[in-house]
Design an enzyme around this catalytic site. Structure first.
Site, PDB file in Angstrom:
ATOM      1  N   ILE A  52     -73.932 -84.283  85.070  1.00 33.64           N
ATOM      2  CA  ILE A  52     -75.247 -83.820  85.546  1.00 33.64           C
ATOM      3  C   ILE A  52     -76.383 -84.468  84.747  1.00 33.64           C
ATOM      4  CG2 ILE A  52     -76.712 -81.788  85.983  1.00 33.64           C
ATOM      5  CD1 ILE A  52     -74.088 -81.899  87.670  1.00 33.64           C
TER       6      ILE A  52
ATOM      7  N   LEU B 252     -78.077 -82.943  82.204  1.00 31.03           N
ATOM      8  CA  LEU B 252     -79.062 -81.928  81.782  1.00 31.03           C
ATOM      9  C   LEU B 252     -80.290 -81.877  82.697  1.00 31.03           C
ATOM     10  CD1 LEU B 252     -78.894 -82.196  77.884  1.00 31.03           C
ATOM     11  CD2 LEU B 252     -78.001 -80.354  79.323  1.00 31.03           C
TER      12      LEU B 252
ATOM     13  N   CYS C 261     -73.250 -81.775  74.847  1.00 27.93           N
ATOM     14  CA  CYS C 261     -73.259 -82.357  76.194  1.00 27.93           C
ATOM     15  C   CYS C 261     -72.899 -83.836  76.101  1.00 27.93           C
ATOM     16  CB  CYS C 261     -74.634 -82.184  76.845  1.00 27.93           C
ATOM     17  SG  CYS C 261     -74.753 -83.099  78.405  1.00 27.93           S
TER      18      CYS C 261
ATOM     19  N   LYS D 129     -73.014 -74.405  70.323  1.00 27.57           N
ATOM     20  CA  LYS D 129     -71.896 -74.750  71.210  1.00 27.57           C
ATOM     21  C   LYS D 129     -71.313 -76.101  70.804  1.00 27.57           C
ATOM     22  CE  LYS D 129     -70.453 -74.699  76.022  1.00 27.57           C
ATOM     23  NZ  LYS D 129     -70.853 -74.340  77.385  1.00 27.57           N
TER      24      LYS D 129
ATOM     25  N   ILE E 272     -65.157 -74.366  73.936  1.00 25.62           N
ATOM     26  CA  ILE E 272     -65.573 -75.750  73.811  1.00 25.62           C
ATOM     27  C   ILE E 272     -66.454 -76.146  74.999  1.00 25.62           C
ATOM     28  CG2 ILE E 272     -63.574 -76.512  72.507  1.00 25.62           C
ATOM     29  CD1 ILE E 272     -62.307 -77.580  75.088  1.00 25.62           C
TER      30      ILE E 272
ATOM     31  N   GLY F 197     -63.663 -72.480  78.249  1.00 19.97           N
ATOM     32  CA  GLY F 197     -62.866 -73.640  78.651  1.00 19.97           C
ATOM     33  C   GLY F 197     -61.754 -73.222  79.590  1.00 19.97           C
ATOM     34  N   GLY F 198     -62.020 -73.320  80.892  1.00 26.93           N
ATOM     35  CA  GLY F 198     -60.982 -73.077  81.889  1.00 26.93           C
ATOM     36  C   GLY F 198     -60.646 -71.625  82.145  1.00 26.93           C
TER      37      GLY F 198
HETATM   38  C1  SIN Z   1     -74.821 -81.771  81.877  1.00 24.38           C
HETATM   39  O1  SIN Z   1     -75.908 -81.323  82.260  1.00 24.38           O
HETATM   40  O2  SIN Z   1     -74.586 -82.983  81.905  1.00 24.38           O
HETATM   41  C2  SIN Z   1     -73.750 -80.858  81.356  1.00 24.38           C
HETATM   42  C3  SIN Z   1     -74.235 -79.973  80.281  1.00 24.38           C
HETATM   43  C4  SIN Z   1     -73.361 -79.868  79.086  1.00 24.38           C
HETATM   44  O3  SIN Z   1     -72.257 -80.427  79.061  1.00 24.38           O
HETATM   45  O4  SIN Z   1     -73.765 -79.218  78.114  1.00 24.38           O
END
Ligand code: SIN
Length: 307
Positions: A75, A77, A134, A169, A195, A247-248
């Site tokens: 994505i 962010l 991220c 995180k 994670i 995570g999952g």
């Molecule tokens: C993203 O927006 O690319 C994912 C966000 C993340 O992994 O913290």
């Protein structure tokens, strides 16, 4: 039964959740999108999409690819930026019973500190999740999270800039997640979540091209659960702050595994994209398990499988 959990025992005000089930950042929008689907006020907390100082459009499409038992996302962010979040979202959250935690991400340590300052004392915001994990952006973020020294510096900068409870995180994309966890706990984190996604990729064999516009992405979903569970087990044994497992997690039994491994709370992420009611189903499943097993306090489950 008592499902409440204190997630910031060392913090002045603390952060008491009614139960240990929260949503993972990036999989539940700002909470408002799910308000008509089920009673989101029953959740322990909502963690909103990663928020940056300025709005971001995110990475080029395609940004999602399904894998065996998992999901790759890149994505990047995409978000509305902290000012719009404070103006448009926080006033709504202020009328909610469920605490909302803002996940923050930056390119520099100063970005993180400024985000924390802007969010401080804003009605409707109950805490900060520091995203140093991220894998989908070019600068900052996971660069800080892959090294204990820089992870500690970001944590200390955020703690100095806010009176809110702060958790961090962590990324699994590092040689030793335990040393990162110890560094952020020593730097003052009130709790640690783990994670975030595992870096991965997929290829479109007809086009002979990477499937994701960003080439790489982060893998989440059931495929990563055993890895996440093991990391939670290791980290919970090494730090003296609450651990939030992620995570999952798609079923109550998954959440219970994380709690037995030492997590005080859990985040439900990719499962929301399959079943938007997943966090509530998981909460109800935990309640049923406790009833069946005669457990009156969720605290009596935490870490019970540790050796
Ligand atoms: C993203 O927006 O690319 C994912 C966000 C993340 O992994 O913290």
């Amino acid at each position: 039964m008592n499902l409440s959990i204190q997630l910031a025992p060392k913090h002045r005000q603390g952060l008491l959740l009614a139960n240990p089930v929260m949503t993972a950042s990036g999989t539940f929008g700002y909470g408002t999108e799910y308000d008509h689907v089920f009673d989101i006020q029953r959740l322990g907390a909502i963690v909103c999409k990663g928020t940056t100082l300025e709005p971001r459009d995110g990475n080029p499409q395609p940004r999602l690819a399904e894998t065996s038992c998992g999901l790759l996302n890149s994505i990047g962010l995409q978000n509305i930026g902290v000012k719009a979040l404070i103006k448009e979202k926080a006033p709504l959250w202020a009328s909610w019973q469920v605490p909302v935690i803002v996940n923050i991400a930056g390119e520099t340590i100063d970005d993180y500190a400024q985000l924390a300052r802007e969010l401080d004392r804003v009605a409707g915001i109950s805490g900060i999740e520091v995203n140093i994990s991220c894998p989908n952006i070019k600068a900052g973020c996971v660069e800080f999270g892959a090294n204990p020294e820089s992870a500690g510096r970001v944590t200390a900068a955020v703690k100095n800039a806010t009176s809110l409870p702060v958790w961090v995180k962590l990324t699994p994309n590092t040689a030793d997640i335990v040393e990162i966890a110890v560094a952020v706990a020593e730097a003052g984190a009130d709790a640690i979540s783990l994670i975030n996604t595992l870096k991965g990729m997929a290829i479109d064999i007809t086009a002979r091209q990477p499937l994701l516009g960003n080439v790489t992405g982060g893998l989440s979903g059931p495929a990563i659960k055993p890895v996440a569970l093991h990391m939670v087990y290791e980290v919970a044994g090494a730090v003296d702050v609450p651990v939030i497992g992620c995570g999952g997690i798609t079923a109550a039994s998954d959440a219970i595994e994380f709690i037995m491994a030492g997590a005080s709370a859990v985040q439900v992420g990719t499962a929301n994209l399959i079943n938007p009611r997943a966090p509530l189903d998981i909460l109800e499943g935990i309640e049923q398990f406790m009833e069946k097993e005669g457990i009156e306090d969720i605290a009596d489950l935490i870490g019970t499988a540790r050796r």
